[in-house]
Design an enzyme around this catalytic site. Sequence first.
Site, PDB file in Angstrom:
ATOM      1  N   LYS A  78     -11.559  -7.436   6.571  1.00  0.00           N
ATOM      2  CA  LYS A  78     -10.933  -6.524   7.523  1.00  0.00           C
ATOM      3  C   LYS A  78     -11.842  -5.355   7.801  1.00  0.00           C
ATOM      4  O   LYS A  78     -12.335  -4.756   6.839  1.00  0.00           O
ATOM      5  CB  LYS A  78      -9.633  -6.037   6.884  1.00  0.00           C
ATOM      6  CG  LYS A  78      -8.831  -5.125   7.760  1.00  0.00           C
ATOM      7  CD  LYS A  78      -7.625  -4.668   7.012  1.00  0.00           C
ATOM      8  CE  LYS A  78      -6.978  -3.588   7.859  1.00  0.00           C
ATOM      9  NZ  LYS A  78      -5.930  -2.923   7.173  1.00  0.00           N
TER      10      LYS A  78
ATOM     11  N   CYS B 240       0.871  -1.174   0.000  1.00  0.00           N
ATOM     12  CA  CYS B 240       0.000   0.000   0.000  1.00  0.00           C
ATOM     13  C   CYS B 240       0.906   1.222   0.000  1.00  0.00           C
ATOM     14  O   CYS B 240       2.085   1.122   0.311  1.00  0.00           O
ATOM     15  CB  CYS B 240      -0.904   0.003   1.226  1.00  0.00           C
ATOM     16  SG  CYS B 240      -2.269   1.174   1.058  1.00  0.00           S
TER      17      CYS B 240
ATOM     18  N   LYS C 111     -12.165  -4.770   2.456  1.00  0.00           N
ATOM     19  CA  LYS C 111     -11.590  -3.914   3.489  1.00  0.00           C
ATOM     20  C   LYS C 111     -12.496  -2.704   3.651  1.00  0.00           C
ATOM     21  O   LYS C 111     -12.755  -1.966   2.702  1.00  0.00           O
ATOM     22  CB  LYS C 111     -10.184  -3.483   3.065  1.00  0.00           C
ATOM     23  CG  LYS C 111      -9.538  -2.509   4.043  1.00  0.00           C
ATOM     24  CD  LYS C 111      -8.095  -2.245   3.666  1.00  0.00           C
ATOM     25  CE  LYS C 111      -7.463  -1.248   4.598  1.00  0.00           C
ATOM     26  NZ  LYS C 111      -6.058  -0.987   4.252  1.00  0.00           N
TER      27      LYS C 111
HETATM   28  C1  PBG Z   1      -3.147   0.264   4.901  1.00  0.00           C
HETATM   29  C2  PBG Z   1      -3.467  -0.511   6.100  1.00  0.00           C
HETATM   30  C3  PBG Z   1      -4.187  -0.097   7.221  1.00  0.00           C
HETATM   31  C4  PBG Z   1      -4.231  -1.180   8.082  1.00  0.00           C
HETATM   32  C5  PBG Z   1      -3.512  -2.211   7.504  1.00  0.00           C
HETATM   33  N1  PBG Z   1      -3.060  -1.787   6.254  1.00  0.00           N
HETATM   34  C6  PBG Z   1      -4.738   1.221   7.579  1.00  0.00           C
HETATM   35  C7  PBG Z   1      -5.711   1.913   6.739  1.00  0.00           C
HETATM   36  O1  PBG Z   1      -6.312   1.376   5.814  1.00  0.00           O
HETATM   37  O2  PBG Z   1      -5.893   3.101   7.019  1.00  0.00           O
HETATM   38  C8  PBG Z   1      -4.913  -1.203   9.413  1.00  0.00           C
HETATM   39  C9  PBG Z   1      -4.550  -2.321  10.314  1.00  0.00           C
HETATM   40  C10 PBG Z   1      -4.992  -2.165  11.708  1.00  0.00           C
HETATM   41  O3  PBG Z   1      -5.764  -1.270  12.078  1.00  0.00           O
HETATM   42  O4  PBG Z   1      -4.538  -2.996  12.510  1.00  0.00           O
HETATM   43  N2  PBG Z   1      -1.821   0.104   4.506  1.00  0.00           N
END
Ligand code: PBG
Length: 325
Positions: free
Chosen positions: A250, A120, A197
């Site tokens: 997620k 990401c 997600k």
């Molecule tokens: C984005 C990402 C996020 C999380 C994992 N990968 C944050 C988001 O989407 O803002 C969140 C994981 C967590 O809250 O434990 N790279």
Amino acid sequence: MYPEIRMRRLRSSNKIRELVRETSISTSDLIYPIFVDESISVPQNIASMPGMQRIPLEGVVDDAKESVDLGISAVMIFGIPSKKDESGSSAWGEDDVVQSAVREIKGDLGKDILVITDVCLCEYTSHGHCGVVDYDSESVLNDPTLPLLGKVAMSHAKAGADVIAPSGMMDGMVGTIRSSLDIGGFENVPIMSYAAKYASSFYGPFRDAADSSYSFGDRSAYQMDPGNSNEALREVGLDILEGADMVMVKPALPYLDILYRIKNEFKLPTAAYNVSGEYSMLKAAASLGWLDERKVMYESLLSIKRAGADMILTYFAKDFAKMLK
Ligand code: PBG
């Protein structure tokens, strides 16, 4: 019917309960997330996630080794780079933080560990969004982001990542990454897609941990609306067509219905991410003496498996393994 049938017969002792228990969890179901910070030289506690730390590059092998020694042989790597820019260019350099961490871990632990990398851009961009931003419309541009994700995935695979896990919720990201990996000779590296997600406020503590908060707006124009469930099936279906080998839901606990539907519908290896907010709220309540930490940890992880998860990403992984010992 009662009195011939008495459901309590099979609950009468611990031994019989163990025998008839339908769901179990073992350390081999768990994936431990590691935050690697390029700018520090000693581990730093993450205030909003008690028990979790940002790990310096020098410490990453030890952290991974501890995980393996506890029986958790899969880790997910998140990088915190020393510099950020508009496009997130420190996400794909050969010697950037994730690539270096992966090389060190695989160099030392080899086949004893499975290294999954989060793909990401939000930790690497100065604006904190997961892709290329158009400031006039304050939006994240989908198509210009895709080739950047392809580059990130390639650089992780070259460094030795065993599994690539794109989490940016861009349309077409799985297909783009699959073809980059295939062209680069990594056709055997699987993709675990963060397919469903949600735009969740349960990520709050993670954004402190990974320094990935956004400078304007929020992520609801790319992550899913918490009110939707049928849409999650479409997301997963598309990611499978684009080449996802495993899919993820997620967050986990507030979305067990989604997990259940996805597992039932697609029967693919399905992961659930027990996210930072789910972890921190139990830790906080336990620290006040309001909940029994070990018991609620176990019950939470068990419920995620019962709903259909084959594997769980959780900050509790090491605590759980220690509890088993
Ligand atoms: C984005 C990402 C996020 C999380 C994992 N990968 C944050 C988001 O989407 O803002 C969140 C994981 C967590 O809250 O434990 N790279």
